[in-house]
Design a protein around this motif. Structure first.
Motif, PDB file in Angstrom:
ATOM      1  N   UNK A  69      20.061   9.935 -39.244  1.00 37.59           N
ATOM      2  CA  UNK A  69      19.614  10.203 -37.868  1.00 37.59           C
ATOM      3  C   UNK A  69      18.866  11.528 -37.853  1.00 37.59           C
ATOM      4  N   UNK A  70      17.941  11.646 -36.911  1.00 41.23           N
ATOM      5  CA  UNK A  70      17.135  12.863 -36.826  1.00 41.23           C
ATOM      6  C   UNK A  70      17.091  13.361 -35.384  1.00 41.23           C
ATOM      7  N   UNK A  71      16.822  14.635 -35.230  1.00 43.19           N
ATOM      8  CA  UNK A  71      16.657  15.257 -33.914  1.00 43.19           C
ATOM      9  C   UNK A  71      15.611  16.352 -33.995  1.00 43.19           C
ATOM     10  N   UNK A  72      14.976  16.631 -32.861  1.00 39.04           N
ATOM     11  CA  UNK A  72      13.923  17.652 -32.803  1.00 39.04           C
ATOM     12  C   UNK A  72      14.154  18.525 -31.582  1.00 39.04           C
ATOM     13  N   UNK A  73      13.968  19.826 -31.751  1.00 44.98           N
ATOM     14  CA  UNK A  73      14.139  20.771 -30.643  1.00 44.98           C
ATOM     15  C   UNK A  73      12.978  21.751 -30.665  1.00 44.98           C
ATOM     16  N   UNK A  74      12.326  21.925 -29.498  1.00 51.42           N
ATOM     17  CA  UNK A  74      11.196  22.843 -29.363  1.00 51.42           C
ATOM     18  C   UNK A  74      11.661  24.145 -28.729  1.00 51.42           C
ATOM     19  N   UNK A  75      11.157  25.239 -29.225  1.00 51.56           N
ATOM     20  CA  UNK A  75      11.531  26.544 -28.686  1.00 51.56           C
ATOM     21  C   UNK A  75      10.273  27.428 -28.607  1.00 51.56           C
ATOM     22  N   UNK A  76       9.641  27.510 -27.416  1.00 53.84           N
ATOM     23  CA  UNK A  76       9.977  26.811 -26.169  1.00 53.84           C
ATOM     24  C   UNK A  76       9.172  25.522 -26.050  1.00 53.84           C
ATOM     25  N   UNK A  77       9.446  24.734 -24.983  1.00 49.87           N
ATOM     26  CA  UNK A  77       8.668  23.530 -24.729  1.00 49.87           C
ATOM     27  C   UNK A  77       7.298  23.860 -24.138  1.00 49.87           C
ATOM     28  N   UNK A  78       7.201  25.003 -23.477  1.00 43.87           N
ATOM     29  CA  UNK A  78       5.951  25.425 -22.832  1.00 43.87           C
ATOM     30  C   UNK A  78       5.574  26.779 -23.411  1.00 43.87           C
ATOM     31  N   UNK A  79       4.415  26.859 -24.053  1.00 43.28           N
ATOM     32  CA  UNK A  79       4.013  28.081 -24.745  1.00 43.28           C
ATOM     33  C   UNK A  79       2.607  28.460 -24.307  1.00 43.28           C
ATOM     34  N   UNK A  80       2.324  29.752 -24.066  1.00 43.80           N
ATOM     35  CA  UNK A  80       0.951  30.169 -23.722  1.00 43.80           C
ATOM     36  C   UNK A  80       0.003  29.969 -24.892  1.00 43.80           C
ATOM     37  N   UNK A  81      -1.263  29.756 -24.578  1.00 44.92           N
ATOM     38  CA  UNK A  81      -2.284  29.569 -25.604  1.00 44.92           C
ATOM     39  C   UNK A  81      -2.375  30.819 -26.477  1.00 44.92           C
ATOM     40  N   UNK A  82      -2.475  30.584 -27.778  1.00 45.95           N
ATOM     41  CA  UNK A  82      -2.560  31.688 -28.723  1.00 45.95           C
ATOM     42  C   UNK A  82      -1.241  32.179 -29.237  1.00 45.95           C
ATOM     43  N   UNK A  83      -0.131  31.699 -28.711  1.00 42.89           N
ATOM     44  CA  UNK A  83       1.190  32.114 -29.168  1.00 42.89           C
ATOM     45  C   UNK A  83       1.870  30.972 -29.915  1.00 42.89           C
TER      46      UNK A  83
END
Length: 446
Positions: A69-83
């Protein structure tokens, strides 16, 4: 995976042979042919070994029954352009046997960078492994991440099979927000209660009389005198604060902007709208985003007050992350929306204008309590401003003068200008305009 004896499974296994496996198989077949023609028994044994080894590796992979099984987590889900944003992957072995060599590859759009690949040597039963990688984009947008692909290989590297998971996530790259200073604008007022100092920049409800009881009302608010008078349960209306309203008008017309990519005038306008909108929301304004096509976010006034400031800013940024050029040539649709409900502070981020659009903006100013216009000198985004630093565009100067005479606080923006510095000038220019216009013009503004 398919069981042995299944021709489809064998075809999958043969297609999964790596370059090494195909080379061994070809060498084995060649050795067998040479042994048959030359009558060499030793060469026959070598050919059998070379030819059988990749086939056995493919057979063992086809018989493998891993449960992963696999899982994915984004940190953060919303990021400013260029970061940068970090993506965390987790692989769980939910079977009772250890896994072999696993190769992970996550599907990533090319704008975020190369596809990340990881090698996991062995995962024990009921164990897990965690890996992470970074993504970055200078362009706004919504980017899909995944699905994760799992590659199984044998210890000798003869065969490789690929399996993909179904789960995927979305990374939202939003425009950057520049912190803006707190300034005082003409026609702006902030307060609470039913004050007589209300201006057109504010909107509230008249709560001077009681109303009928509604399910969920606090019984301590029951107005007994009105209850006896009307013969039904009445409650006192609590005085509600006057809500400051603001509209950020973004000009998305393709004909009104110059340049391409992150350095274009359109991207500067989007960043300006995000900075101003976020600043007004943090100051307590009920803020909406409006484009020249008539699209507004949020779509109604009620939805803009239901969440927190953080949620409202997130909704604004999500909308600006996917905004694109429009094929329109005027501001007529935006004027219709503001005519129905355009009271409050109006901040317009505009591209190149003509006389008709300037007249439309002059009409919009009459309904706003305060109006600030960022007018972009789009020629500076293609180098014309640097080539001719002393040029004077008489048509543009005439349009800016008409906007100022209509009551707009006009801020002319050029390539490289700071949004915060221009916003700071709005306070100085508003005071200068108020002092120069005299008491009659100040009364009209108020």
């Amino acid at each position: 995976m398919a069981a042995d004896g299944d021709p489809t499974g064998w075809r999958t296994g043969l297609r999964g042979l790596t370059t090494r496996g195909r080379s061994f198989l070809a060498a084995g077949i060649t050795a067998l042919l040479c042994a048959y023609l030359l009558g060499q028994q030793a060469l026959l044994r070598v050919g059998l070994l070379l030819g059988v080894l990749p086939l056995v590796a493919a057979f063992l992979l086809l018989r493998t029954r891993y449960r992963v099984a696999s899982g994915r987590r984004l940190s953060p889900h919303r990021v400013p352009a260029g970061q940068e944003a970090r993506v965390h992957l987790r692989v769980d072995n939910i079977s009772r046997v250890p896994t072999g060599l696993l190769m992970l590859e996550d599907k990533v759009p090319y704008l975020l960078g190369p596809r990340p690949r990881f090698v996991l040597d062995r995962v024990e039963p009921r164990g897990f492994r965690e890996v992470s990688y970074r993504v970055r984009s200078d362009l706004r947008g919504r980017y899909p991440l995944g699905p994760l692909q799992l590659r199984l290989t044998d210890p000798f590297g003869m065969c490789e099979l690929t399996r993909a998971f179904n789960a995927a996530d979305t990374l939202t790259v939003v425009p950057q927000i520049h912190p803006l200073p707190a300034i005082k604008l003409a026609g702006e007022w902030a307060g609470y209660g039913d004050s007589a100092s209300r201006t057109v920049a504010l909107a509230g409800d008249d709560d001077a009389v009681p109303r009928e009881y509604r399910h969920g009302d606090d019984l301590r608010r029951v107005h007994w005198k009105s209850t006896a008078k009307y013969g039904e349960l009445m409650v006192r209306r609590e005085e509600q604060p006057l809500r400051s309203r603001a509209t950020v008008l973004l000009d998305t017309r393709e004909v009104g902007h110059r340049g391409s990519g992150p350095a274009s005038s359109f991207e500067w306008a989007v960043t300006c709208a995000a900075s101003v909108g976020g600043h007004l929301l943090e100051r307590g304004y009920q803020t909406r985003l409006l484009t020249d096509t008539g699209v507004q976010v949020p779509q109604d006034a009620k939805s803009s007050t239901g969440g927190s400031v953080t949620e409202s800013i997130g909704l604004l940024l999500d909308s600006l992350a996917v905004v694109q050029h429009s094929a329109g040539g005027g501001l007529g649709r935006a004027e219709e929306v503001l005519r129905l409900g355009g009271e409050g502070l109006l901040v317009a981020v505009l591209g190149a204008l003509d006389d008709e659009q300037t007249a439309s903006l002059a009409r919009l100013r009459r309904r706003a309590g305060a109006a600030v216009a960022f007018v972009l000198d789009t020629a500076s985004w293609v180098g014309l401003g640097q080539l001719l630093p002393g040029r004077v565009d008489e048509a543009a100067e005439h349009q800016l003068r008409l906007l100022r005479e209509a009551g707009w606080t006009v801020l002319q923006a050029r390539a490289g200008d700071s949004v915060a510095e221009l916003w700071r000038r709005a306070d100085v220019r508003a005071q200068a305009d108020a002092a120069a216009s005299g008491p009659i013009d100040r009364g009209a503004t108020a």
